[in-house]
Design an enzyme around this catalytic site. Structure first.
Site, PDB file in Angstrom:
ATOM      1  N   GLU A 234       0.970  -1.171   0.023  1.00 14.09           N
ATOM      2  CA  GLU A 234       0.577   0.253   0.471  1.00 14.09           C
ATOM      3  C   GLU A 234       0.642   1.084  -0.026  1.00 14.09           C
ATOM      4  O   GLU A 234       0.753   1.955  -0.545  1.00 14.09           O
ATOM      5  CB  GLU A 234      -1.111   0.268   1.640  1.00 14.09           C
ATOM      6  CG  GLU A 234      -1.465  -1.208   0.613  1.00 14.09           C
ATOM      7  CD  GLU A 234      -3.484  -1.076   2.251  1.00 14.09           C
ATOM      8  OE1 GLU A 234      -3.673  -0.316   2.319  1.00 14.09           O
ATOM      9  OE2 GLU A 234      -2.870  -1.972   2.901  1.00 14.09           O
ATOM     10  N   HIS A 250       8.367 -26.034   5.998  1.00 20.29           N
ATOM     11  CA  HIS A 250       7.671 -27.534   4.847  1.00 20.29           C
ATOM     12  C   HIS A 250       7.655 -27.036   4.114  1.00 20.29           C
ATOM     13  O   HIS A 250       7.221 -28.015   3.192  1.00 20.29           O
ATOM     14  CB  HIS A 250       7.195 -27.397   6.191  1.00 20.29           C
ATOM     15  CG  HIS A 250       7.492 -27.577   7.000  1.00 20.29           C
ATOM     16  ND1 HIS A 250       7.910 -28.719   7.757  1.00 20.29           N
ATOM     17  CD2 HIS A 250       7.831 -26.955   8.646  1.00 20.29           C
ATOM     18  CE1 HIS A 250       8.131 -29.335   8.859  1.00 20.29           C
ATOM     19  NE2 HIS A 250       8.083 -27.839  10.127  1.00 20.29           N
ATOM     20  N   LYS A 343     -12.734  -0.837  -5.053  1.00 19.42           N
ATOM     21  CA  LYS A 343     -13.821  -0.892  -4.158  1.00 19.42           C
ATOM     22  C   LYS A 343     -14.712   0.165  -5.187  1.00 19.42           C
ATOM     23  O   LYS A 343     -15.918  -0.086  -5.144  1.00 19.42           O
ATOM     24  CB  LYS A 343     -13.509   0.116  -2.948  1.00 19.42           C
ATOM     25  CG  LYS A 343     -12.936  -0.520  -1.789  1.00 19.42           C
ATOM     26  CD  LYS A 343     -12.458   0.462  -0.359  1.00 19.42           C
ATOM     27  CE  LYS A 343     -12.502  -0.385   0.056  1.00 19.42           C
ATOM     28  NZ  LYS A 343     -11.527   0.505   1.741  1.00 19.42           N
TER      29      LYS A 343
HETATM   30  C1  F6R Z   1      -6.036   1.890   3.627  1.00 21.50           C
HETATM   31  C2  F6R Z   1      -6.317   0.440   4.259  1.00 21.50           C
HETATM   32  C3  F6R Z   1      -7.174  -0.395   3.847  1.00 21.50           C
HETATM   33  C4  F6R Z   1      -7.838  -0.508   4.411  1.00 21.50           C
HETATM   34  C5  F6R Z   1      -9.358  -1.485   3.945  1.00 21.50           C
HETATM   35  C6  F6R Z   1     -10.781  -1.665   4.853  1.00 21.50           C
HETATM   36  O1  F6R Z   1      -5.356   2.705   3.890  1.00 21.50           O
HETATM   37  O2  F6R Z   1      -5.101  -0.363   4.719  1.00 21.50           O
HETATM   38  O3  F6R Z   1      -6.353  -1.859   3.749  1.00 21.50           O
HETATM   39  O4  F6R Z   1      -8.511  -0.614   5.624  1.00 21.50           O
HETATM   40  O5  F6R Z   1      -9.615  -1.009   2.645  1.00 21.50           O
HETATM   41  O6  F6R Z   1     -11.556   0.293   5.337  1.00 21.50           O
HETATM   42  P1  F6R Z   1     -11.481   0.596   6.356  1.00 21.50           P
HETATM   43  O7  F6R Z   1     -10.120   0.285   7.610  1.00 21.50           O
HETATM   44  O8  F6R Z   1     -12.627   1.996   6.603  1.00 21.50           O
HETATM   45  O9  F6R Z   1     -12.338  -0.287   7.257  1.00 21.50           O
END
Ligand code: F6R
Length: 352
Positions: A234, A250, A343
């Site tokens: 990320e 393993h 998303k």
């Molecule tokens: C972005 C990040 C992502 C979010 C994930 C879930 O910085 O770390 O991995 O954490 O998409 O979103 P939230 O945390 O808002 O439930």
């Protein structure tokens, strides 16, 4: 290779992601206060704890489970999907952790907890998750807004550790969290942007530049290795992989011989000197085998006397290394185009 001075970092890190990392100590102590302010009381949950969360919001729970290890007295399960495991019910605490409060898998898991009559606890900045918890009377740990979810790792870790305690699944580790916060203050000076260019964190980032990192650890260092992998993904927008010892001995260990024919892989061994002595030995032996195909092999020793300190030291180092890695390749650490794309496509697709 490029410099990692504050100016060089600021030229790439447009939103100051490194500043959030440098504030980890404050996040850890503020998080304790926020758990108290939720008013949550111990739950009667002999079935233990299920943490529902994704990505950065689940990573705190993964770290918590890793650092609690054999201190867990009840199951602690991480549910990173739409539905909870079939055994979830009135005797299991469901702790829903979502920074935004709008992650669809976590909302679905929360609704599943309601359907199953499972007691609930929430940690979030707001969104639909907090609206549902408020309507239900479930306690909410209020997380401060304005971060990238992954940068709120101190909050995610502490709230998961406290949820484990409230579920009767683990002892309180508050004194270890406070010690870790103090240790972070000193490590930030040693590894942060004002440290010399040949300091440990900057040197590791430079040595890994241009490679696909494979990060390996045992016990609490296994949890930290997964955090490093996600932060390489990320922050630095790179492929990266994590593996756990002793399991990797393993299977995965066999692949190193051929690795150099296929690409440039590096091997990062995160090592806890207080791990089981056989795991300490395995770390050394496995790094030796990996050196046949990995370049470089980097070995890192956790700092601190308590498990939470050692875990947090590895997390801090990884967070800094991955931001430095982003800067070295000119990638703004705030950007997560792949996550955003998926998303956006999902939110445009009808839910069947
Ligand atoms: C972005 C990040 C992502 C979010 C994930 C879930 O910085 O770390 O991995 O954490 O998409 O979103 P939230 O945390 O808002 O439930």
């Amino acid at each position: 290779m490029g410099s990692l001075t504050r100016e060089a970092i600021a030229a790439v890190d447009s939103t100051g992601q490194i500043d959030e990392v440098l504030e980890l100590s404050e996040h850890l102590t503020d998080a304790l206060w926020r758990v108290d302010s939720s008013g949550a009381r111990p739950f009667d949950t002999p079935g233990g704890l299920i943490v529902a969360g994704m990505g950065g919001s689940a990573s705190g729970a993964r770290l918590a489970r890793g650092v609690l290890g054999s201190r867990l007295t009840r199951p602690m399960y991480i549910s990173d999907d739409y539905l909870l495991p079939g055994w979830a019910g009135p005797s299991t605490l469901v702790f829903a952790s979502s920074y935004s409060g709008n992650t669809e898998e976590t909302l679905s898991a929360y609704d599943d907890a309601v359907d199953r009559g499972a007691p609930r606890l929430v940690a979030s900045t707001g969104g639909a998750l907090v609206a549902r918890a408020r309507a239900d009377g479930a306690p909410v740990v209020p997380i401060p807004g304005g971060f990238q979810p992954r940068a709120a790792i101190g909050y995610a870790l502490v709230s998961a550790l406290e949820a484990a305690f409230l579920a009767g699944a683990a002892p309180s580790v508050r004194s270890e969290i406070e010690a870790a916060a103090a240790l972070v203050d000193s490590l930030v000076l040693e590894w942060g942007p004002d440290a010399p260019e040949d300091s440990e964190a900057k040197s590791i980032a430079r040595s890994l530049h241009g490679t696909v990192p494979v990060i390996v650890g045992a016990e609490l260092a296994s949890a930290a290795a997964y955090r490093w992998k996600c932060q390489f993904n990320e922050n630095a927008e790179l492929p990266a992989f994590a593996a756990s010892l002793p399991e990797a001995d393993h299977n995965e260990v066999v692949g190193w011989e051929a690795a150099a024919e296929l690409g440039r892989f590096s091997y990062v061994s995160l090592e806890d000197p207080e791990a089981h002595p056989r795991n300490v030995l395995r770390a050394e032996l496995t790094a030796e085998v990996a050196s046949a195909g990995a370049d470089p092999v980097v070995r890192v020793t956790a700092r601190g006397s308590t498990p939470v300190e050692r875990l947090v030291s590895l997390v801090l180092l990884g967070d800094l290394v991955t931001i430095y890695a982003a800067v070295l390749r000119g990638a703004d650490p705030v950007d997560i185009p792949g996550i955003d794309a998926v998303k956006a496509a999902l939110s445009a697709a009808p839910v069947s």
